[in-house]
Design a protein around this motif. Structure first.
Motif, PDB file in Angstrom:
ATOM      1  N   ALA A 186       2.676   3.833  14.628  1.00  0.00           N
ATOM      2  CA  ALA A 186       3.080   4.766  13.575  1.00  0.00           C
ATOM      3  C   ALA A 186       4.305   5.567  14.004  1.00  0.00           C
ATOM      4  O   ALA A 186       5.208   5.821  13.194  1.00  0.00           O
ATOM      5  CB  ALA A 186       1.923   5.700  13.224  1.00  0.00           C
TER       6      ALA A 186
ATOM      7  N   ARG B  21      -1.368   2.935   7.006  1.00  0.00           N
ATOM      8  CA  ARG B  21      -0.897   3.798   5.925  1.00  0.00           C
ATOM      9  C   ARG B  21      -1.458   5.206   6.072  1.00  0.00           C
ATOM     10  O   ARG B  21      -0.745   6.205   5.909  1.00  0.00           O
ATOM     11  CB  ARG B  21      -1.300   3.223   4.570  1.00  0.00           C
ATOM     12  CG  ARG B  21      -0.733   4.017   3.386  1.00  0.00           C
ATOM     13  CD  ARG B  21      -1.456   3.691   2.102  1.00  0.00           C
ATOM     14  NE  ARG B  21      -2.872   4.066   2.171  1.00  0.00           N
ATOM     15  CZ  ARG B  21      -3.737   3.870   1.189  1.00  0.00           C
ATOM     16  NH1 ARG B  21      -3.344   3.298   0.070  1.00  0.00           N
ATOM     17  NH2 ARG B  21      -5.005   4.228   1.327  1.00  0.00           N
ATOM     18  N   ASP B  22      -2.742   5.296   6.414  1.00  0.00           N
ATOM     19  CA  ASP B  22      -3.358   6.614   6.589  1.00  0.00           C
ATOM     20  C   ASP B  22      -2.731   7.349   7.767  1.00  0.00           C
ATOM     21  O   ASP B  22      -2.543   8.572   7.718  1.00  0.00           O
ATOM     22  CB  ASP B  22      -4.866   6.471   6.794  1.00  0.00           C
ATOM     23  CG  ASP B  22      -5.584   5.999   5.532  1.00  0.00           C
ATOM     24  OD1 ASP B  22      -4.986   6.076   4.436  1.00  0.00           O
ATOM     25  OD2 ASP B  22      -6.743   5.547   5.645  1.00  0.00           O
ATOM     26  N   GLU B  23      -2.422   6.628   8.830  1.00  0.00           N
ATOM     27  CA  GLU B  23      -1.808   7.243  10.008  1.00  0.00           C
ATOM     28  C   GLU B  23      -0.405   7.741   9.693  1.00  0.00           C
ATOM     29  O   GLU B  23       0.015   8.796  10.181  1.00  0.00           O
ATOM     30  CB  GLU B  23      -1.759   6.225  11.158  1.00  0.00           C
ATOM     31  CG  GLU B  23      -1.250   6.775  12.479  1.00  0.00           C
ATOM     32  CD  GLU B  23      -2.268   7.631  13.210  1.00  0.00           C
ATOM     33  OE1 GLU B  23      -1.870   8.362  14.131  1.00  0.00           O
ATOM     34  OE2 GLU B  23      -3.464   7.574  12.860  1.00  0.00           O
TER      35      GLU B  23
ATOM     36  N   GLY C   5       0.741   8.662   6.692  1.00  0.00           N
ATOM     37  CA  GLY C   5       0.692   9.764   5.752  1.00  0.00           C
ATOM     38  C   GLY C   5       1.556   9.536   4.521  1.00  0.00           C
ATOM     39  O   GLY C   5       2.146   8.454   4.338  1.00  0.00           O
ATOM     40  N   PRO C   6       1.655  10.532   3.658  1.00  0.00           N
ATOM     41  CA  PRO C   6       2.396  10.388   2.398  1.00  0.00           C
ATOM     42  C   PRO C   6       3.864  10.071   2.642  1.00  0.00           C
ATOM     43  O   PRO C   6       4.451  10.470   3.641  1.00  0.00           O
ATOM     44  CB  PRO C   6       2.235  11.767   1.739  1.00  0.00           C
ATOM     45  CG  PRO C   6       1.085  12.407   2.426  1.00  0.00           C
ATOM     46  CD  PRO C   6       1.070  11.869   3.820  1.00  0.00           C
TER      47      PRO C   6
ATOM     48  N   ARG D 197      -7.671  -4.034   6.345  1.00  0.00           N
ATOM     49  CA  ARG D 197      -8.191  -2.819   6.974  1.00  0.00           C
ATOM     50  C   ARG D 197      -7.162  -2.221   7.934  1.00  0.00           C
ATOM     51  O   ARG D 197      -6.985  -0.995   8.003  1.00  0.00           O
ATOM     52  CB  ARG D 197      -9.498  -3.112   7.719  1.00  0.00           C
ATOM     53  CG  ARG D 197     -10.725  -3.156   6.833  1.00  0.00           C
ATOM     54  CD  ARG D 197     -12.005  -3.086   7.639  1.00  0.00           C
ATOM     55  NE  ARG D 197     -12.166  -4.222   8.531  1.00  0.00           N
ATOM     56  CZ  ARG D 197     -12.759  -5.362   8.196  1.00  0.00           C
ATOM     57  NH1 ARG D 197     -13.236  -5.527   6.966  1.00  0.00           N
ATOM     58  NH2 ARG D 197     -12.877  -6.346   9.061  1.00  0.00           N
TER      59      ARG D 197
ATOM     60  N   LEU E 273       0.872  -1.168   0.000  1.00  0.00           N
ATOM     61  CA  LEU E 273       0.000   0.000   0.000  1.00  0.00           C
ATOM     62  C   LEU E 273       0.910   1.219   0.000  1.00  0.00           C
ATOM     63  O   LEU E 273       1.591   1.493   0.989  1.00  0.00           O
ATOM     64  CB  LEU E 273      -0.898  -0.002   1.233  1.00  0.00           C
ATOM     65  CG  LEU E 273      -1.724  -1.291   1.436  1.00  0.00           C
ATOM     66  CD1 LEU E 273      -2.420  -1.267   2.784  1.00  0.00           C
ATOM     67  CD2 LEU E 273      -2.726  -1.463   0.330  1.00  0.00           C
ATOM     68  N   GLY E 274       0.953   1.919  -1.106  1.00  0.00           N
ATOM     69  CA  GLY E 274       1.901   2.997  -1.290  1.00  0.00           C
ATOM     70  C   GLY E 274       2.893   2.626  -2.382  1.00  0.00           C
ATOM     71  O   GLY E 274       2.757   1.591  -3.036  1.00  0.00           O
TER      72      GLY E 274
ATOM     73  N   LEU F  31      -4.448  -0.518   5.870  1.00  0.00           N
ATOM     74  CA  LEU F  31      -4.912   0.770   5.359  1.00  0.00           C
ATOM     75  C   LEU F  31      -4.922   1.835   6.454  1.00  0.00           C
ATOM     76  O   LEU F  31      -4.542   2.992   6.223  1.00  0.00           O
ATOM     77  CB  LEU F  31      -6.316   0.617   4.767  1.00  0.00           C
ATOM     78  CG  LEU F  31      -6.410  -0.090   3.412  1.00  0.00           C
ATOM     79  CD1 LEU F  31      -7.864  -0.441   3.093  1.00  0.00           C
ATOM     80  CD2 LEU F  31      -5.828   0.776   2.304  1.00  0.00           C
ATOM     81  N   ALA F  32      -5.357   1.444   7.654  1.00  0.00           N
ATOM     82  CA  ALA F  32      -5.385   2.396   8.764  1.00  0.00           C
ATOM     83  C   ALA F  32      -3.972   2.864   9.102  1.00  0.00           C
ATOM     84  O   ALA F  32      -3.751   4.048   9.376  1.00  0.00           O
ATOM     85  CB  ALA F  32      -6.047   1.754   9.989  1.00  0.00           C
TER      86      ALA F  32
ATOM     87  N   PRO G 259      -8.470   2.710  13.631  1.00  0.00           N
ATOM     88  CA  PRO G 259      -8.265   4.154  13.463  1.00  0.00           C
ATOM     89  C   PRO G 259      -8.584   4.921  14.746  1.00  0.00           C
ATOM     90  O   PRO G 259      -9.588   4.661  15.401  1.00  0.00           O
ATOM     91  CB  PRO G 259      -9.235   4.510  12.338  1.00  0.00           C
ATOM     92  CG  PRO G 259      -9.374   3.249  11.548  1.00  0.00           C
ATOM     93  CD  PRO G 259      -9.323   2.143  12.561  1.00  0.00           C
TER      94      PRO G 259
END
Length: 316
Positions: A303, A132-134, A136-137, A126, A98-99, A129-130, A294
């Motif tokens: 993270a 990866r979102d935490e 960030g880019p 899931r 993911l990324g 994904l959580a 999340p």
């Protein structure tokens, strides 16, 4: 009374009880699936992803033709995923990124625990994904389902047999990352949940920030133990972390390791104990399956470990 005899009796009874589940499941026929796509290690990632998506689609058609609708639906849900590796045979083995692995400034690899396979992959993803979102880019997360996980209630969940195989496969996967496009010196963190912490402990020997890949941190969470008495016995130069949520049932499992006829049951000392010697991180008040939820304390701590921010807290 916490005598060796008490622990031995408890573990022996649990092992006996667990035998019922795998024996009842052993008579079930396997779901047919095609062999994995044959791809050279240095195949460009877009070509690799397309080949694995085509293989997953073929596996879905094969499962549906065999009447395995649940497996077929799970495989159809994988459409569009970016798999570095994919094998639909048996419970399934995958590695999804993911990324962008080629440009990532840091990489987290999730190593799952029991009852994780293609049929339950959506739950595992899931969490990825959580994370990866935490993060960030700039970061990439790899959901690595590269070994056959044990059932939660099974003899395999009480012994290290599956972990030995899983550790060898994890080390081999780490060795392939450079061929898949991971840049040299990119920091890599292993995030190891439940039985996955047993896998990571056995894979840890020799890993470190100056290796290839550069594994800087290994985080164990919801762990039943590692099979080692102390973090130093993992013989890794990576930082070793441990955390457990307040409502995780794994905290009520005896952290013992007992020799029974023909096998060793249990995984020894609690990784979050001061005696084990891991760095402890805050994991909040969640349950065994909520570490990557999340907004959770555990997700935020993990993270920070991936980012190299060191969220260490004192031992209780």
């Amino acid at each position: 009374m916490r005598s060796g005899r008490w622990w031995r009796a408890w573990l022996a009874a649990l092992l006996t009880a667990c035998v019922v589940v795998p024996l009842s499941g052993a008579v079930r026929p396997g779901i047919p699936a095609p062999a994995p796509a044959r791809i050279e290690a240095k195949t460009p990632l877009p070509v690799r992803y397309a080949a694995h998506r085509a293989n997953a689609a073929e596996a879905a058609r094969t499962a549906r033709a065999a009447g395995a609708e649940r497996r077929a639906a799970a495989l159809r849900a994988l459409s569009g995923h970016a798999f570095l590796e994919f094998d639909a045979r048996g419970p399934g083995r995958t590695a999804e990124v993911l990324g962008d692995l080629r440009t990532a400034d840091r990489v987290a690899i999730l190593v799952p625990g029991s009852d994780t396979g293609i049929d339950t992959y959506a739950r595992f993803r899931r969490g990825a994904l959580a994370l990866r979102d935490e993060l960030g880019p700039g970061a990439a997360v790899i959901a690595w389902l590269g070994y056959e996980t044990p059932g939660t209630v099974s003899p395999e969940a009480l012994t290290s047999d599956r972990a030995h195989t899983g550790a060898a496969r994890l080390r081999a996967f780490l060795d392939r990352l450079s061929a898949y496009g991971l840049r040299a010196r990119t920091p890599v963190t292993l995030l190891c949940h439940s039985y996955g912490s047993v896998v990571c402990a056995r894979a840890a020997h020799g890993l470190g920030p100056h290796g290839t890949p550069a594994v800087t941190d290994i985080a164990l969470y919801g762990s039943p133990g590692t099979g080692f008495a102390r973090a130093a016995e993992l013989r890794t130069r990576a930082r070793v972390w441990a955390g457990r949520a307040a409502h995780d049932w794994i905290g009520d499992v005896p952290h013992a390791r007992v020799q029974l006829p023909g096998t060793t049951v249990g995984f020894g000392p609690d990784p979050v104990s001061a005696a084990f010697g891991a760095r402890r991180f805050a994991a909040g008040d969640g349950d065994h399956s909520g570490y990557l939820k999340p907004g959770s304390t555990a997700l935020a701590s993990l993270a920070r470990i991936v980012r190299g921010q060191h969220p260490e807290v004192p031992h209780a």
